[in-house]
Motif scaffolding. Structure first.
Motif, PDB file in Angstrom:
ATOM      1  N   PHE A  49      -7.147  -1.063  -4.727  1.00 12.93           N
ATOM      2  CA  PHE A  49      -6.887  -1.253  -6.281  1.00 12.93           C
ATOM      3  C   PHE A  49      -5.636  -0.436  -6.619  1.00 12.93           C
ATOM      4  O   PHE A  49      -5.455   0.670  -6.291  1.00 12.93           O
ATOM      5  CB  PHE A  49      -7.929  -0.755  -7.398  1.00 12.93           C
ATOM      6  CG  PHE A  49      -7.491  -0.985  -8.716  1.00 12.93           C
ATOM      7  CD1 PHE A  49      -7.607  -2.250  -9.132  1.00 12.93           C
ATOM      8  CD2 PHE A  49      -7.261   0.166  -9.329  1.00 12.93           C
ATOM      9  CE1 PHE A  49      -7.093  -2.516 -10.671  1.00 12.93           C
ATOM     10  CE2 PHE A  49      -6.901   0.117 -10.786  1.00 12.93           C
ATOM     11  CZ  PHE A  49      -6.732  -1.290 -11.427  1.00 12.93           C
ATOM     12  N   ASN A  50      -4.771  -1.185  -7.286  1.00 13.58           N
ATOM     13  CA  ASN A  50      -3.241  -0.830  -7.355  1.00 13.58           C
ATOM     14  C   ASN A  50      -3.208  -0.824  -8.958  1.00 13.58           C
ATOM     15  O   ASN A  50      -3.010  -2.017  -9.611  1.00 13.58           O
ATOM     16  CB  ASN A  50      -2.160  -1.543  -6.719  1.00 13.58           C
ATOM     17  CG  ASN A  50      -0.794  -0.986  -6.929  1.00 13.58           C
ATOM     18  OD1 ASN A  50      -0.587  -0.243  -7.945  1.00 13.58           O
ATOM     19  ND2 ASN A  50      -0.083  -1.070  -6.037  1.00 13.58           N
ATOM     20  N   PRO A  51      -3.101   0.437  -9.961  1.00 16.33           N
ATOM     21  CA  PRO A  51      -3.207   0.288 -11.083  1.00 16.33           C
ATOM     22  C   PRO A  51      -1.746  -0.371 -11.718  1.00 16.33           C
ATOM     23  O   PRO A  51      -1.415  -0.750 -12.943  1.00 16.33           O
ATOM     24  CB  PRO A  51      -3.124   1.612 -11.642  1.00 16.33           C
ATOM     25  CG  PRO A  51      -2.916   2.492 -10.642  1.00 16.33           C
ATOM     26  CD  PRO A  51      -2.999   1.576  -9.280  1.00 16.33           C
ATOM     27  N   ASP A  52      -0.845  -0.495 -10.956  1.00 18.68           N
ATOM     28  CA  ASP A  52       0.670  -1.140 -11.310  1.00 18.68           C
ATOM     29  C   ASP A  52       0.693  -2.712 -11.314  1.00 18.68           C
ATOM     30  O   ASP A  52       1.507  -3.413 -11.863  1.00 18.68           O
ATOM     31  CB  ASP A  52       1.865  -0.695 -10.369  1.00 18.68           C
ATOM     32  CG  ASP A  52       1.924   1.050 -10.333  1.00 18.68           C
ATOM     33  OD1 ASP A  52       1.843   1.528 -11.494  1.00 18.68           O
ATOM     34  OD2 ASP A  52       2.258   1.493  -9.383  1.00 18.68           O
ATOM     35  N   SER A  63      -4.444  -9.977  -9.670  1.00 18.52           N
ATOM     36  CA  SER A  63      -3.218 -10.778  -9.646  1.00 18.52           C
ATOM     37  C   SER A  63      -2.769 -10.596  -8.176  1.00 18.52           C
ATOM     38  O   SER A  63      -3.432  -9.768  -7.233  1.00 18.52           O
ATOM     39  CB  SER A  63      -2.288 -10.189 -10.643  1.00 18.52           C
ATOM     40  OG  SER A  63      -1.877  -8.691  -9.997  1.00 18.52           O
ATOM     41  N   VAL A  64      -1.964 -11.452  -7.829  1.00 13.29           N
ATOM     42  CA  VAL A  64      -1.248 -11.338  -6.238  1.00 13.29           C
ATOM     43  C   VAL A  64      -0.597  -9.878  -6.061  1.00 13.29           C
ATOM     44  O   VAL A  64       0.391  -9.466  -6.850  1.00 13.29           O
ATOM     45  CB  VAL A  64      -0.268 -12.287  -6.321  1.00 13.29           C
ATOM     46  CG1 VAL A  64       0.342 -12.379  -4.863  1.00 13.29           C
ATOM     47  CG2 VAL A  64      -0.998 -13.832  -6.403  1.00 13.29           C
ATOM     48  N   ILE A  65      -0.997  -9.276  -4.851  1.00 10.90           N
ATOM     49  CA  ILE A  65      -0.503  -8.064  -4.581  1.00 10.90           C
ATOM     50  C   ILE A  65       0.258  -7.936  -3.576  1.00 10.90           C
ATOM     51  O   ILE A  65       1.482  -7.346  -3.016  1.00 10.90           O
ATOM     52  CB  ILE A  65      -1.275  -6.944  -4.616  1.00 10.90           C
ATOM     53  CG1 ILE A  65      -1.072  -5.444  -4.623  1.00 10.90           C
ATOM     54  CG2 ILE A  65      -2.159  -7.296  -3.116  1.00 10.90           C
ATOM     55  CD1 ILE A  65      -1.954  -4.407  -4.753  1.00 10.90           C
ATOM     56  N   GLU A  66       0.067  -9.006  -2.467  1.00  9.02           N
ATOM     57  CA  GLU A  66       0.918  -9.335  -1.341  1.00  9.02           C
ATOM     58  C   GLU A  66       0.825 -10.723  -1.056  1.00  9.02           C
ATOM     59  O   GLU A  66      -0.080 -11.695  -1.434  1.00  9.02           O
ATOM     60  CB  GLU A  66       0.200  -8.756  -0.180  1.00  9.02           C
ATOM     61  CG  GLU A  66       0.493  -6.941  -0.096  1.00  9.02           C
ATOM     62  CD  GLU A  66      -0.010  -6.382   1.107  1.00  9.02           C
ATOM     63  OE1 GLU A  66      -0.360  -7.101   2.049  1.00  9.02           O
ATOM     64  OE2 GLU A  66      -0.090  -5.165   1.184  1.00  9.02           O
ATOM     65  N   GLN A  67       1.930 -11.464  -0.348  1.00 10.80           N
ATOM     66  CA  GLN A  67       1.657 -12.836   0.035  1.00 10.80           C
ATOM     67  C   GLN A  67       2.600 -12.883   1.531  1.00 10.80           C
ATOM     68  O   GLN A  67       3.260 -12.049   1.672  1.00 10.80           O
ATOM     69  CB  GLN A  67       2.799 -13.491  -1.203  1.00 10.80           C
ATOM     70  CG  GLN A  67       4.161 -13.154  -1.057  1.00 10.80           C
ATOM     71  CD  GLN A  67       5.061 -14.376  -2.332  1.00 10.80           C
ATOM     72  OE1 GLN A  67       4.742 -13.815  -3.368  1.00 10.80           O
ATOM     73  NE2 GLN A  67       5.629 -15.208  -1.810  1.00 10.80           N
ATOM     74  N   SER A  68       2.170 -14.137   2.095  1.00 12.98           N
ATOM     75  CA  SER A  68       2.928 -14.472   3.233  1.00 12.98           C
ATOM     76  C   SER A  68       2.736 -15.984   3.471  1.00 12.98           C
ATOM     77  O   SER A  68       1.938 -16.685   3.331  1.00 12.98           O
ATOM     78  CB  SER A  68       1.771 -13.831   4.372  1.00 12.98           C
ATOM     79  OG  SER A  68       2.476 -14.255   5.725  1.00 12.98           O
ATOM     80  N   LEU A 108      -5.112 -10.364  -3.149  1.00 16.14           N
ATOM     81  CA  LEU A 108      -5.317 -10.189  -4.546  1.00 16.14           C
ATOM     82  C   LEU A 108      -5.678  -8.595  -4.914  1.00 16.14           C
ATOM     83  O   LEU A 108      -6.395  -7.824  -3.859  1.00 16.14           O
ATOM     84  CB  LEU A 108      -6.406 -11.042  -5.270  1.00 16.14           C
ATOM     85  CG  LEU A 108      -6.094 -12.479  -5.020  1.00 16.14           C
ATOM     86  CD1 LEU A 108      -7.365 -13.250  -5.559  1.00 16.14           C
ATOM     87  CD2 LEU A 108      -4.874 -12.910  -5.398  1.00 16.14           C
ATOM     88  N   ASN A 109      -5.112  -8.073  -6.028  1.00 20.50           N
ATOM     89  CA  ASN A 109      -5.689  -6.697  -6.497  1.00 20.50           C
ATOM     90  C   ASN A 109      -6.966  -6.871  -7.146  1.00 20.50           C
ATOM     91  O   ASN A 109      -7.393  -7.684  -7.910  1.00 20.50           O
ATOM     92  CB  ASN A 109      -4.567  -6.312  -7.653  1.00 20.50           C
ATOM     93  CG  ASN A 109      -4.689  -4.932  -7.868  1.00 20.50           C
ATOM     94  OD1 ASN A 109      -4.880  -3.855  -7.145  1.00 20.50           O
ATOM     95  ND2 ASN A 109      -4.426  -4.668  -8.984  1.00 20.50           N
ATOM     96  N   PRO A 110      -7.861  -5.855  -6.677  1.00 23.88           N
ATOM     97  CA  PRO A 110      -9.111  -5.894  -7.280  1.00 23.88           C
ATOM     98  C   PRO A 110      -9.137  -5.769  -8.842  1.00 23.88           C
ATOM     99  O   PRO A 110      -8.139  -5.234  -9.229  1.00 23.88           O
ATOM    100  CB  PRO A 110      -9.905  -4.932  -6.426  1.00 23.88           C
ATOM    101  CG  PRO A 110      -8.992  -4.635  -5.364  1.00 23.88           C
ATOM    102  CD  PRO A 110      -7.708  -4.736  -5.613  1.00 23.88           C
TER     103      PRO A 110
END
Length: 201
Positions: A76-79, A84-89, A106-108
């Motif tokens: 989990f990233n509070p930013d 929401s998408v946190i990384e993509q490839s 995805l962000n939990p």
């Protein structure tokens, strides 16, 4: 007519030229078909999907003929907004062909729960080190209670509520320590001296 004479004849040369022309036409046709079937000249720039919800991702990618696959959830990233998408490839800015899959992380929705360890009776330094190591934050303003043992843990607080070993607490929670103030022994000693003086008197 011998083979050598046939090879030298105009009839053979004519047939050879026709065969070469047919082969070249066929080769050009195959190359053009391959270019068309594999979208050889088509390039789609991958958009930046960071912080987008899945509904937003679906809308954006459908408009440019790309697809997506969810492969994982990160820590989990509070930013980033929840889910929401946190990384993509492939990454944003790269070029891909039509119908290419974009793999998403995805962000939990929240921090995972962590079991509170047994800290009662440990020193402030030991408790602080252990809490930080497993992902908690520690309030710099500790609560001091009357106890003979100075800076020894006598309880833990979360939002003013007492918590104990074994409780499941969200990671990154702000924990406040209840520590001994080291004064109870001195007070007891002072009381004993006063009683002794009264007896002696």
């Amino acid at each position: 007519m011998s083979v050598i004479q046939f090879i030298k004849s105009k009839s053979f040369l004519k047939q050879l030229i026709i065969a070469l022309v047919v082969f070249l036409i066929f080769a050009v046709a195959v190359v053009q078909w391959l270019k068309y079937s594999t979208n050889h000249n088509q390039k789609i720039e991958v958009p930046n999907l960071a912080k987008m919800s899945l509904n937003e991702v679906e809308t954006v990618l459908n408009n440019i003929d790309l697809r997506f696959v969810i492969i994982d959830s990160a820590s989990f990233n509070p930013d980033y907004p929840a889910k929401s998408v946190i990384e993509q490839s492939p990454e944003a800015g790269q070029f891909v062909k039509e119908n290419r899959k974009i793999y998403l992380t995805l962000n939990p929705s929240k921090y995972p729960n962590i079991e509170m360890p047994e800290l009662y009776g440990k020193t402030k330094r030991q408790a602080l080190s252990q809490l930080l190591a497993i992902g908690f934050r520690v309030d710099t303003a500790a609560v001091y209670v009357k106890d003979i043992a100075k800076d020894v843990v006598r309880g833990l607080l979360l939002n003013g509520n007492l918590i104990k070993a074994g409780d499941k607490i969200p990671k990154n929670s702000l924990i406040k320590l209840k520590l001994g103030d080291g004064n109870e022994g001195e007070l007891q000693m002072e009381d004993s001296e006063e009683v002794s003086e009264e007896i002696a008197f």
